[in-house]
Design an enzyme around this catalytic site. Structure first.
Site, PDB file in Angstrom:
ATOM      1  N   CYS A 112       0.833  -1.200   0.000  1.00 42.90           N
ATOM      2  CA  CYS A 112       0.000   0.000   0.000  1.00 42.90           C
ATOM      3  C   CYS A 112       0.876   1.261   0.000  1.00 42.90           C
ATOM      4  CB  CYS A 112      -0.994  -0.032   1.163  1.00 42.90           C
ATOM      5  SG  CYS A 112      -2.418   1.061   0.923  1.00 42.90           S
ATOM      6  N   HIS A 142      -3.893  -5.532   1.243  1.00 44.00           N
ATOM      7  CA  HIS A 142      -3.683  -5.825   2.663  1.00 44.00           C
ATOM      8  C   HIS A 142      -4.173  -7.238   2.968  1.00 44.00           C
ATOM      9  CE1 HIS A 142      -2.496  -1.815   3.935  1.00 44.00           C
ATOM     10  NE2 HIS A 142      -3.513  -1.305   3.271  1.00 44.00           N
TER      11      HIS A 142
END
Length: 487
Positions: free
Chosen positions: A331, A430
């Protein structure tokens, strides 16, 4: 519908674990139960079944209750972007960024969101176990409170007060809290729970009798300290959270502890993996030997990138790559690996742009719309491919040549990037290590020698921990009193 609220004398008194244990215990008894946290401040979050965003601990409590996490369960989520400001999430959606003083004034408006979410939950569940935030005795935050007694008074629910004996002074914690709340709030507290006790209970009993007599209400239970209890962290990151595993070929993974690190629960499967040595490196700490440097998520990518540079991580990573090491960015960490990060609307601070670390040929632009989605797909393995699942929470859009070499396929589209030499990888996903097969596939690509065995499933491990927590509640808490409080 009945609501019972668990409040604590301090942050980290054990409210979250008590709520999770109660949710699992009541679910096992056949109750339709839901967790509820009116306001939370955390950088660990989860994507809900309705496409919203809530605190990670509340999502874990939903799992404990055996229901899907929903944005109604955490109406207000504050995600700190600096020491004085945070992104405000209302009912799972981004409302905007606010300075702390501005949000304090805004709480009277946020209260309606809290009440609406609670009402909707009460229409779907028999019991709601609510969790406070911090302490109800924080007198500077009492005005317009929606996190603790302000909510309890609004819905007229009973409260149990949790104190942490492991940090010391538990009687002062409990009595001091009662002394600082109003008379009506004091009367709302129906009993005490003492958490994390270790020792001979006989030595504690005189204090319990004194407390019950002084405050004219019972101690519902003394919960033992559970050695080795592992649950998803609500927010805090401990540099000591490391399990040393003996024997075998170990993969050494090093993670810089970014000031605004987010969703560091991505690291939990690595921390628990018997063949991974995970090291978290804080400010001004030397970097240990590493096979892999993992750049985690960040709530303020440009600021955390500046911190990395100030700590010399750009030079460390360059040296690490020169000697054949691997790098994985997740991310915000993925965005840092690119050539440029642009934030024209000031999503994460002042508008502007900054050069990335430059190891992947791509650039990222921050956008007001946040991508919130649970996703699944496939990732290549030595024997073909395997399934992978997780969730996306980001406001950046990345473009560039590096994306033509994806790390995986998610729902029919390419995702992530891999450098031509295979040393550098990045992804927006994630929870990428949560599944056992995907975890082994990723670790193999990061250099872990293959074995015939597979690691324990993280979700199964989490389930066993929740059952252990519920067993502890059943044995040591006065459940008859709890059932009376919820009617």
């Amino acid at each position: 519908m009945a609501t019972l609220m668990i409040q604590g004398t301090t942050s980290d008194a054990g409210k979250s674990t008590v709520v999770a244990g109660l949710c699992r215990m009541l679910a096992r008894r056949g109750f339709s139960v839901a967790p509820f946290k009116p306001q939370n401040m955390a950088l660990n979050s989860a994507v809900t079944v309705d496409g919203g965003e809530i605190g990670r601990s509340t999502a874990l409590q939903a799992q404990a209750a055996r229901v899907a996490p929903h944005s109604d369960m955490n109406p207000v989520l504050l995600k700190p972007e600096s020491d004085k400001g945070a992104q405000v999430i209302l009912a799972g959606r981004v409302h905007g960024s606010m300075a702390a003083l501005d949000y304090h004034a805004y709480k009277t408006t946020a209260r309606q969101t809290v009440m609406d979410c609670h009402r909707r939950l009460s229409e779907r569940f028999d019991v709601i176990i609510a969790e406070g935030a911090g302490s109800p005795a924080e007198v500077n935050l009492r005005e317009g409170d929606i996190a603790n007694m302000g909510f309890a008074e609004a819905v007229d629910c009973p409260v149990l007060l949790v104190g942490d004996i492991d940090r010391g002074g538990v009687f002062a914690q409990l009595c001091g809290t009662l002394a600082l709340v109003s008379a009506s709030e004091n009367a709302r507290i129906k009993g005490f729970v003492i958490n994390r006790f270790r020792g001979d209970i006989g030595l504690l009993e005189p204090g319990l009798e004194w407390l019950a007599e002084r405050e004219a209400r019972p101690v519902l239970g003394v919960l033992p300290y559970l050695q080795g209890l592992w649950l998803d962290a609500e927010d805090s990151l401990s540099l000591e959270q490391r399990l040393d595993h003996a024997g075998g070929d170990m993969l050494k993974v090093v993670v810089p502890a970014l000031p605004r690190i987010s969703n560091h629960t991505d690291l939990d499967p690595l921390r628990l993996h018997p063949r991974v040595s995970l090291s978290l490196v804080g400010p001004d700490q030397p970097m240990p030997d590493a096979d892999v440097i993992l750049l985690p998520g960040s709530k303020n990518t440009r600021a955390d990138l500046a911190w990395l540079r100030s700590q010399g991580w750009d030079e460390r990573i360059q040296r690490h790559l020169r000697y054949g090491g691997r790098v994985l960015g997740v991310c915000g960490g993925f965005q840092m690996l690119g050539e440029w990060i642009d934030d024209p609307d000031g999503i994460e601070g002042e508008p502007g742009g900054v050069e990335g670390l430059g190891w992947l040929a791509m650039s990222t632009t921050m956008r007001p719309d946040k991508r919130l989605k649970r996703v699944s797909g496939r990732i290549d393995t030595a024997d073909g491919c395997c399934s992978i699942h997780g969730y996306e929470i980001h406001q950046g859009v990345s473009r560039g040549e590096a994306l033509s070499r994806p790390l995986m396929r998610l729902e029919g589209r390419d995702e992530g990037a891999v450098s031509q030499d295979g040393q550098i990888m990045g992804t927006y996903l994630h929870g990428l290590f949560d599944g056992p097969d995907a975890c082994e596939a990723l670790l193999a690509r990061l250099g872990l020698p293959a074995e015939d065995t597979r690691w324990v499933d993280l979700d199964g491990h989490r389930e066993r921990q929740l059952d252990r927590l519920a067993d502890n509640i059943e044995e040591h808490l006065d459940m008859e009193m709890v059932l009376r409080l919820i009617g």
